[in-house]
Write a protein that holds these residues in place. Structure first.
Motif, mmCIF file in Angstrom:
data_model
loop_
_atom_site.group_PDB
_atom_site.id
_atom_site.type_symbol
_atom_site.label_atom_id
_atom_site.label_comp_id
_atom_site.label_asym_id
_atom_site.label_seq_id
_atom_site.Cartn_x
_atom_site.Cartn_y
_atom_site.Cartn_z
ATOM 1 N N ALA A 20 -10.892 17.174 -45.303
ATOM 2 C CA ALA A 20 -11.776 16.008 -45.386
ATOM 3 C C ALA A 20 -13.231 16.424 -45.150
ATOM 4 N N GLN A 21 -13.447 17.294 -44.168
ATOM 5 C CA GLN A 21 -14.809 17.777 -43.895
ATOM 6 C C GLN A 21 -15.373 18.528 -45.095
ATOM 7 N N VAL A 22 -14.577 19.444 -45.634
ATOM 8 C CA VAL A 22 -15.023 20.242 -46.785
ATOM 9 C C VAL A 22 -15.327 19.338 -47.983
ATOM 10 N N MET A 23 -14.527 18.302 -48.152
ATOM 11 C CA MET A 23 -14.711 17.377 -49.266
ATOM 12 C C MET A 23 -15.843 16.382 -49.006
ATOM 13 N N GLY A 24 -16.302 16.324 -47.748
ATOM 14 C CA GLY A 24 -17.343 15.370 -47.402
ATOM 15 C C GLY A 24 -16.853 13.934 -47.417
ATOM 16 N N GLU A 25 -15.592 13.764 -47.069
ATOM 17 C CA GLU A 25 -14.955 12.443 -47.114
ATOM 18 C C GLU A 25 -14.389 12.083 -45.746
ATOM 19 N N ASP A 26 -14.166 10.802 -45.544
ATOM 20 C CA ASP A 26 -13.477 10.327 -44.346
ATOM 21 C C ASP A 26 -11.982 10.473 -44.606
ATOM 22 N N ILE A 27 -11.283 11.102 -43.677
ATOM 23 C CA ILE A 27 -9.850 11.343 -43.875
ATOM 24 C C ILE A 27 -9.065 10.047 -44.063
ATOM 25 N N THR A 28 -9.570 8.940 -43.526
ATOM 26 C CA THR A 28 -8.845 7.673 -43.647
ATOM 27 C C THR A 28 -8.868 7.116 -45.073
ATOM 28 N N GLY A 29 -9.590 7.793 -45.971
ATOM 29 C CA GLY A 29 -9.610 7.365 -47.365
ATOM 30 C C GLY A 29 -8.968 8.370 -48.308
ATOM 31 N N LEU A 30 -8.369 9.422 -47.744
ATOM 32 C CA LEU A 30 -7.826 10.495 -48.578
ATOM 33 C C LEU A 30 -6.304 10.546 -48.596
ATOM 34 N N LYS A 31 -5.795 11.018 -49.714
ATOM 35 C CA LYS A 31 -4.371 11.325 -49.862
ATOM 36 C C LYS A 31 -4.292 12.822 -50.125
ATOM 37 N N LEU A 32 -3.646 13.547 -49.200
ATOM 38 C CA LEU A 32 -3.590 15.008 -49.274
ATOM 39 C C LEU A 32 -2.150 15.493 -49.217
ATOM 40 N N VAL A 33 -1.906 16.609 -49.859
ATOM 41 C CA VAL A 33 -0.642 17.333 -49.699
ATOM 42 C C VAL A 33 -1.020 18.664 -49.060
ATOM 43 N N VAL A 34 -0.446 18.934 -47.896
ATOM 44 C CA VAL A 34 -0.743 20.168 -47.169
ATOM 45 C C VAL A 34 0.485 21.070 -47.232
ATOM 46 N N CYS A 35 0.258 22.291 -47.712
ATOM 47 C CA CYS A 35 1.334 23.267 -47.879
ATOM 48 C C CYS A 35 1.129 24.402 -46.885
ATOM 49 N N HIS A 36 1.947 24.431 -45.838
ATOM 50 C CA HIS A 36 1.929 25.504 -44.843
ATOM 51 C C HIS A 36 2.943 26.532 -45.335
ATOM 52 N N LEU A 37 2.430 27.582 -45.968
ATOM 53 C CA LEU A 37 3.312 28.525 -46.657
ATOM 54 C C LEU A 37 3.260 29.901 -46.000
ATOM 55 N N GLY A 38 4.372 30.264 -45.403
ATOM 56 C CA GLY A 38 4.531 31.569 -44.797
ATOM 57 C C GLY A 38 6.013 31.866 -44.703
ATOM 58 N N ASN A 39 6.388 32.748 -43.795
ATOM 59 C CA ASN A 39 7.810 33.038 -43.620
ATOM 60 C C ASN A 39 8.546 31.787 -43.168
ATOM 61 N N GLY A 40 7.868 30.945 -42.428
ATOM 62 C CA GLY A 40 8.288 29.577 -42.162
ATOM 63 C C GLY A 40 7.391 28.706 -43.023
ATOM 64 N N ALA A 41 7.920 27.683 -43.659
ATOM 65 C CA ALA A 41 7.109 26.922 -44.608
ATOM 66 C C ALA A 41 7.460 25.442 -44.584
ATOM 67 N N SER A 42 6.442 24.622 -44.789
ATOM 68 C CA SER A 42 6.662 23.185 -44.905
ATOM 69 C C SER A 42 5.536 22.565 -45.722
ATOM 70 N N VAL A 43 5.839 21.414 -46.294
ATOM 71 C CA VAL A 43 4.865 20.647 -47.066
ATOM 72 C C VAL A 43 4.840 19.246 -46.464
ATOM 73 N N THR A 44 3.634 18.704 -46.312
ATOM 74 C CA THR A 44 3.494 17.373 -45.721
ATOM 75 C C THR A 44 2.572 16.510 -46.568
ATOM 76 N N ALA A 45 2.968 15.257 -46.750
ATOM 77 C CA ALA A 45 2.137 14.259 -47.408
ATOM 78 C C ALA A 45 1.317 13.575 -46.324
#
Length: 173
Positions: A25-50
């Motif tokens: 949100a900071q990098v995008m210059g937006e308020d997080i309360t207005g964003l829809k993001l998919v975050v991909c934590h990808l490593g030997n352990g991995a998860s994706v979150t909406a």
């Protein structure tokens, strides 16, 4: 089962997903309360979150990290009936099967035992070796599948974020 045993989706990598969402949100210059993001934590352990409007609304991991993406040694999503099938066909106990699904599966199993280290698999992939290609293609496909599902569930997405060892450092993935 929830009332008696508190079985529910716990999810994992929560602090990573929260930090990355805020940082995006900071990098995008937006308020997080207005964003829809998919975050991909990808490593030997991995998860994706909406993450919708700053709140996690879905995650690939369930009650344990067994559910979700293929990982270094964990199988990820699979048909639960496979456990019974293996037990009957191979004569293995539940504990033996769970040990295999947690410690001998994932990209380690898909690569025919080559490695659970994605750096080794990426090298094999670049060399054209089928075991590296099979493992990384399956991992990438499953990751894309979750990204697509979460994009649809949130009716669009403003950003897709990649973090952790693979997410930050793997051009192949």
């Amino acid at each position: 089962f929830y009332e008696n045993n508190k079985i529910r989706r716990y999810g994992f990598h929560g602090t990573s997903h929260a930090y990355v969402s805020e940082r995006a949100a900071q990098v995008m210059g937006e308020d997080i309360t207005g964003l829809k993001l998919v975050v991909c934590h990808l490593g030997n352990g991995a998860s994706v979150t909406a993450v919708k409007f700053g709140k996690s609304v879905d995650t690939s991991m369930g009650m344990t990290p067994q559910e979700g993406l293929i990982m270094g040694t964990r199988c990820g999503d699979m048909d639960a009936a496979i456990i019974r099938f293996i037990a009957q066909k191979e004569g293995q106990t539940l504990d033996e099967i769970m040990d295999i699904l947690n410690k001998e599966s994932g990209v380690l199993g898909l690569s025919g035992g080559l490695s659970s280290d994605f750096r080794d698999l990426e090298a094999a992939y670049k060399e054209g070796r089928p075991e590296g290609q099979r493992a990384l293609k399956a991992f990438a496909y499953r990751t894309a599948k979750y990204i697509g599902a979460y994009t649809a569930a949130m009716n669009g997405v403003d950003g897709i974020c990649f973090t952790a060892g693979l997410g930050e450092n793997s051009p192949v993935i």
